[in-house]
Design a protein around this motif. Sequence first.
Motif, short mmCIF file in Angstrom:
data_model
loop_
_atom_site.label_atom_id
_atom_site.label_comp_id
_atom_site.label_asym_id
_atom_site.label_seq_id
_atom_site.Cartn_x
_atom_site.Cartn_y
_atom_site.Cartn_z
N ARG A 78 0.83 -1.12 0.06
CA ARG A 78 0.08 0.01 0.03
C ARG A 78 0.81 1.13 0.04
O ARG A 78 2.13 1.35 0.87
CB ARG A 78 -0.79 0.02 1.37
N CYS A 79 0.58 2.03 -1.03
CA CYS A 79 1.23 3.26 -0.67
C CYS A 79 0.81 4.47 0.24
O CYS A 79 -0.28 4.53 0.48
CB CYS A 79 0.88 4.24 -2.12
N ARG A 80 1.88 4.62 1.10
CA ARG A 80 1.67 5.62 2.28
C ARG A 80 1.28 7.02 1.70
O ARG A 80 0.61 7.80 2.32
CB ARG A 80 2.63 5.66 2.99
N THR A 81 1.44 7.29 0.66
CA THR A 81 1.29 8.76 -0.03
C THR A 81 -0.22 8.86 -0.48
O THR A 81 -0.83 9.82 0.06
CB THR A 81 2.25 9.21 -1.01
N CYS A 82 -0.61 7.86 -1.13
CA CYS A 82 -2.09 7.96 -1.85
C CYS A 82 -2.94 7.14 -1.39
O CYS A 82 -4.10 7.11 -1.67
CB CYS A 82 -1.95 8.16 -3.20
N GLY A 83 -2.53 6.04 -0.71
CA GLY A 83 -3.26 4.83 -0.29
C GLY A 83 -3.57 3.88 -1.12
O GLY A 83 -4.33 2.67 -0.75
N ASP B 236 7.08 0.45 -6.01
CA ASP B 236 6.69 1.96 -6.31
C ASP B 236 5.40 2.17 -6.58
O ASP B 236 4.64 1.29 -7.14
CB ASP B 236 7.62 2.34 -7.71
N CYS B 237 4.87 3.45 -6.36
CA CYS B 237 3.59 3.82 -6.63
C CYS B 237 3.66 4.44 -8.18
O CYS B 237 4.25 5.45 -8.32
CB CYS B 237 3.10 4.69 -5.81
N CYS B 238 2.73 3.89 -9.01
CA CYS B 238 2.64 4.76 -10.42
C CYS B 238 1.81 5.87 -10.28
O CYS B 238 1.92 6.51 -11.33
CB CYS B 238 2.17 3.71 -11.36
N LYS B 239 1.04 6.12 -9.30
CA LYS B 239 0.38 7.19 -9.13
C LYS B 239 1.23 8.55 -8.47
O LYS B 239 1.15 9.42 -9.02
CB LYS B 239 -1.20 7.11 -8.41
N SER B 240 1.88 8.23 -7.24
CA SER B 240 2.43 9.25 -6.76
C SER B 240 3.95 9.48 -7.10
O SER B 240 4.63 10.25 -6.82
CB SER B 240 2.42 8.93 -5.17
N LEU B 241 4.27 8.44 -7.86
CA LEU B 241 5.58 8.30 -8.27
C LEU B 241 6.79 8.38 -7.23
O LEU B 241 7.72 9.06 -7.21
CB LEU B 241 6.09 9.48 -9.42
ZN LIG Z 1 0.69 6.56 -4.49
#
Ligand SMILES: [Zn+2]
Length: 144
Positions: free
Chosen positions: A40-45, A54-59
């Motif tokens: 789970r991305c801590r930045t965008c969830g 790596d998160c492809c939304k938050s980069l």
């Molecule tokens: Zn993210």
Amino acid sequence: MAEKEIDKRFGKFGTVSFTGLTRVNDFIDHLQQGRVMGTRCRTCGIRYFPPRADCCKSLDSDMEWFDVAGTGTLLTYSTLSYAPTGFGQDLPYTIAVVDFGSVRVFGRLDRTLTAENISIGMRLKPEVLKLPDGNLAYEFRVVS
Ligand SMILES: [Zn+2]
């Protein structure tokens, strides 16, 4: 000169592991503990399964692990009569996507399930398997 140490834990995954190098090797340690986990991305969830580093939304790469736990529902499936190289001895088997609400998880269904007792919407839970060669995998079993 010291050689760089290569983390090969993912070689322990599945019937044939096609992933030589990955930054989500902790997935294997979690399987050894009986846990199927995604990231789970801590930045965008956003939740990822298979897990991503790596998160492809938050980069960015500020990720944490979460358990694929509880009960999911069968979204779609396909029973294979032909298989990729290395999987032929497993035929027939059924691959599926199971919806856990915040994440959809791809995997195999319990091989004792057949066309007569598989239905869209059925309730399933993930279970870790130890394969005959010692590798680890997971499958979905019916929640009774
Ligand atoms: Zn993210």
